[in-house]
Design a protein around this motif. Structure first.
Motif, PDB file in Angstrom:
ATOM      1  N   TYR A 190       0.385  -1.249   0.152  1.00 52.33           N
ATOM      2  CA  TYR A 190       0.366  -0.073  -0.060  1.00 52.33           C
ATOM      3  C   TYR A 190       0.844   1.359  -0.239  1.00 52.33           C
ATOM      4  CZ  TYR A 190      -3.916  -3.276   1.578  1.00 52.33           C
ATOM      5  OH  TYR A 190      -5.018  -4.488   1.293  1.00 52.33           O
ATOM      6  N   SER A 237      -3.777   0.883  -2.510  1.00 54.01           N
ATOM      7  CA  SER A 237      -3.285  -0.720  -2.780  1.00 54.01           C
ATOM      8  C   SER A 237      -2.195  -0.225  -4.081  1.00 54.01           C
ATOM      9  CB  SER A 237      -4.353  -1.173  -3.564  1.00 54.01           C
ATOM     10  OG  SER A 237      -3.995  -2.559  -3.808  1.00 54.01           O
ATOM     11  N   GLU A 247     -16.804   6.288  -5.804  1.00 54.32           N
ATOM     12  CA  GLU A 247     -17.627   6.524  -5.386  1.00 54.32           C
ATOM     13  C   GLU A 247     -18.158   7.847  -4.630  1.00 54.32           C
ATOM     14  OE1 GLU A 247     -18.460   4.661  -0.788  1.00 54.32           O
ATOM     15  OE2 GLU A 247     -17.739   3.026  -1.943  1.00 54.32           O
ATOM     16  N   TYR A 250      -8.541   2.912   1.314  1.00 57.95           N
ATOM     17  CA  TYR A 250      -7.991   1.812   2.723  1.00 57.95           C
ATOM     18  C   TYR A 250      -8.005   2.292   3.401  1.00 57.95           C
ATOM     19  CZ  TYR A 250      -8.480  -1.490  -1.521  1.00 57.95           C
ATOM     20  OH  TYR A 250      -8.570  -1.836  -2.591  1.00 57.95           O
ATOM     21  N   ARG A 251      -8.846   1.733   4.772  1.00 58.52           N
ATOM     22  CA  ARG A 251      -8.807   2.404   5.892  1.00 58.52           C
ATOM     23  C   ARG A 251      -7.932   1.653   6.892  1.00 58.52           C
ATOM     24  NH1 ARG A 251     -13.000   4.420  10.793  1.00 58.52           N
ATOM     25  NH2 ARG A 251     -11.225   4.290  12.716  1.00 58.52           N
ATOM     26  N   ASP A 282      -3.180  -0.286  -7.321  1.00 56.57           N
ATOM     27  CA  ASP A 282      -3.878   0.443  -8.351  1.00 56.57           C
ATOM     28  C   ASP A 282      -2.985   1.844  -8.799  1.00 56.57           C
ATOM     29  OD1 ASP A 282      -6.338  -0.031  -7.974  1.00 56.57           O
ATOM     30  OD2 ASP A 282      -6.641   0.654  -6.032  1.00 56.57           O
ATOM     31  N   LEU A 342      -8.820  -1.946   5.488  1.00 52.55           N
ATOM     32  CA  LEU A 342      -9.981  -2.784   5.473  1.00 52.55           C
ATOM     33  C   LEU A 342     -10.068  -1.527   4.070  1.00 52.55           C
ATOM     34  CD1 LEU A 342     -11.187  -3.609   8.612  1.00 52.55           C
ATOM     35  CD2 LEU A 342     -10.785  -5.151   6.015  1.00 52.55           C
ATOM     36  N   PRO A 343     -11.466  -1.945   2.933  1.00 54.09           N
ATOM     37  CA  PRO A 343     -11.865  -1.534   2.580  1.00 54.09           C
ATOM     38  C   PRO A 343     -12.783   0.130   3.087  1.00 54.09           C
ATOM     39  CG  PRO A 343     -12.301  -3.239   1.402  1.00 54.09           C
ATOM     40  CD  PRO A 343     -12.045  -3.355   3.128  1.00 54.09           C
ATOM     41  N   TYR A 344     -12.586   0.956   2.482  1.00 57.28           N
ATOM     42  CA  TYR A 344     -12.837   2.743   3.078  1.00 57.28           C
ATOM     43  C   TYR A 344     -13.602   2.981   2.087  1.00 57.28           C
ATOM     44  CZ  TYR A 344     -13.672   7.340   5.102  1.00 57.28           C
ATOM     45  OH  TYR A 344     -14.338   8.418   5.751  1.00 57.28           O
ATOM     46  N   CYS A 345     -13.570   3.707   0.636  1.00 56.27           N
ATOM     47  CA  CYS A 345     -14.876   3.707  -0.247  1.00 56.27           C
ATOM     48  C   CYS A 345     -14.440   3.688  -1.658  1.00 56.27           C
ATOM     49  CB  CYS A 345     -14.938   4.874  -0.690  1.00 56.27           C
ATOM     50  SG  CYS A 345     -12.954   5.954  -0.381  1.00 56.27           S
ATOM     51  N   LYS A 346     -15.066   3.362  -2.469  1.00 57.76           N
ATOM     52  CA  LYS A 346     -14.135   2.229  -3.708  1.00 57.76           C
ATOM     53  C   LYS A 346     -14.094   3.537  -4.764  1.00 57.76           C
ATOM     54  CE  LYS A 346     -17.403  -1.322  -4.064  1.00 57.76           C
ATOM     55  NZ  LYS A 346     -17.879  -2.400  -4.656  1.00 57.76           N
ATOM     56  N   ASN A 374      -9.283   3.428  -5.157  1.00 56.41           N
ATOM     57  CA  ASN A 374      -9.807   2.886  -4.367  1.00 56.41           C
ATOM     58  C   ASN A 374      -9.325   3.149  -2.755  1.00 56.41           C
ATOM     59  OD1 ASN A 374     -11.705   0.944  -5.896  1.00 56.41           O
ATOM     60  ND2 ASN A 374     -10.243  -0.548  -6.051  1.00 56.41           N
TER      61      ASN A 374
END
Length: 340
Positions: A18, A78, A56, A39-40, A81, A49-53, A37
Motif C-alpha cells: 500500500y 493499494s 464512490e 483503504y483504512r 492500483d 480494510l476497504p474505506y470507499c471505492k 479505491n
C-alpha cells in the motif's frame, strides 16, 4: 509511541502492498469522489480494510472523517492500483516532491508519463502558454534530481521503445542528463553544480528537436528514405528551433547550444554549419550523442531498432562523437544490460 513514530511504523509495515496517503495527496483528489479505491487501517484488528471505492460519492461526514484519518496516517491506496495512482499524480507532478511513500521506481514511472504527455502537448501547440506547463514539470524534475542526482538511474531504465517526437525528446532528455551526471559525478557530490545550469541543460536536452514540431507529420512517418528535398527541410529544424526559442523567451546559452549543435560532428561531417572540433561546445556534443543513440534504439516507421549494446559500440567507433562521452554512455548501457 509518538504520533509521528506511530504513522511511520504503520506505513513501514504496509509498504510493500500500500501507499500511505498524506494530506497533500488527499487534497489533490476530487473532494467527494476519490479517483481510486481507498483503504483504512483498523488498529483494533491490525488490518487494512476497504474505506470507499473509486468514484464512490462521499457524504460530508465521510469527507471530514477521511481528512481526520489521513492526518492520523491511517488511509492507504493499494499498490495494485499503481497505474491509476501514477496517472493521477502525473497531472500534478509536484506531488512527487511531497509524497514520501513512493519508491524511486514508482516516481520514475510518474515522471515518464507526465513529461512525455507534456512534451506531446507542447509539440502539438508550441506556444508560450503550453510551454509554461512543460517548463513547470521540467523544473519539478530538476528539483528532484538536484536533491539526489543518482535518482536519474531509475529514469534511464524507462525509455520509450517506439519513436515519436515526444518519446524521442523524453528519451534524449533523460539519457543526456544521465551521461552528464555520470561525467560530473564528483561535482554533484560536492554540490558544485548550480541549479540554474541544471535547469537550462534539462530544457535544452528535452527541447533539442523543437524545430521538428514544424515538420509535417506525414514526412516523419514515411516508411522509406526521404527525398533530397524532404531531407533538406528536415535538416532546417535546427535553425527553425533556434528561431522558436526567441518566441518562447528561452534564449539561454545551454538551450541554444543543444538546439543548434546537436547534429554537428567533431570530424566536420554534421550539419548545418559543418563545425569541427572545439567549435562544437560540450553540451552540443552531449546532445548530439544521446540524440543519435535514442534515435537508433527505437522503432521507426522505416526500420527496426538497433540493440542498445550494438548502438553504443557503433557510436564509440564513430569519430564524429566525443570519445569521453561515448565511453560513459557505453559503460552505462552495458551495466544496465547485465542480468540482475
Amino acid at each position: 509511541m509518538a504520533a509521528a513514530d506511530k504513522k511511520a511504523s504503520i506505513a513501514d509495515a504496509l509498504d510493500e502492498q500500500y501507499y500511505q496517503i498524506n494530506l497533500d495527496i488527499l487534497e489533490s483528489f476530487s473532494k467527494y469522489r476519490p479517483p481510486l479505491n481507498l483503504y483504512r487501517f483498523k488498529e483494533d484488528v491490525a488490518r487494512v480494510l476497504p474505506y470507499c471505492k473509486a468514484g464512490e460519492r462521499l457524504s460530508n461526514e465521510q469527507v471530514e472523517q477521511l481528512a481526520q484519518l489521513v492526518d492520523e496516517g491511517l488511509v492507504f491506496v493499494s499498490r495494485e492500483d499503481h497505474p491509476v495512482y501514477v496517472k493521477h499524480i502525473s497531472y500534478q507532478l509536484d506531488l512527487v516532491l511531497v509524497d514520501k511513500n513512493l519508491h524511486e521506481t514508482e516516481i520514475a514511472d510518474i515522471f515518464t508519463q507526465a513529461l512525455t504527455r507534456r512534451l506531446g502537448e507542447f509539440f502539438s501547440q508550441p506556444v508560450p502558454l503550453v510551454f509554461g506547463k512543460l517548463w513547470t514539470d521540467m523544473m519539478v524534475l530538476t528539483e528532484y534530481l538536484y536533491a539526489d542526482a543518482n535518482r536519474i538511474r531509475a529514469l534511464s531504465r524507462r525509455l520509450h521503445q517506439t519513436h515519436t517526437l515526444a518519446n524521442h525528446s523524453f528519451n534524449s532528455g533523460i539519457m543526456g542528463l544521465a551521461v552528464h551526471i555520470k561525467q560530473q559525478s564528483k561535482q554533484y557530490e560536492a554540490g558544485e553544480v548550480k541549479r540554474k545550469f541544471l535547469d537550462h541543460l534539462t530544457a535544452g536536452l528535452f527541447l533539442h528537436d523543437l524545430g521538428m514540431s514544424k515538420i509535417p507529420p506525414f514526412m516523419l512517418e514515411k516508411d522509406k528514405a526521404l527525398t533530397a528535398e524532404d531531407r533538406g527541410k528536415v535538416q532546417r529544424h535546427t535553425q527553425v528551433g533556434y528561431e522558436m526559442l526567441a518566441k518562447l523567451d528561452l534564449r539561454f546559452p545551454e538551450v541554444e547550444e543543444c538546439v543548434t549543435d546537436h547534429h554537428e560532428r567533431i570530424n566536420g561531417s554534421g550539419y548545418p554549419q559543418k563545425k569541427q572540433g572545439q567549435a562544437i561546445g560540450p553540451l552540443g556534443r552531449l546532445c548530439g550523442l544521446v540524440d543519435s543513440y535514442c534515435a537508433m534504439t527505437t522503432k521507426h516507421p522505416y526500420g527496426e531498432p538497433v540493440e542498445p549494446a550494438k548502438a553504443v559500440a557503433q557510436l564509440a567507433q564513430d569519430q564524429g562523437y566525443d570519445q569521453e562521452l561515448s565511453r560513459i554512455l557505453q559503460a552505462m548501457v552495458m551495466l544496465q544490460s547485465k542480468p540482475k
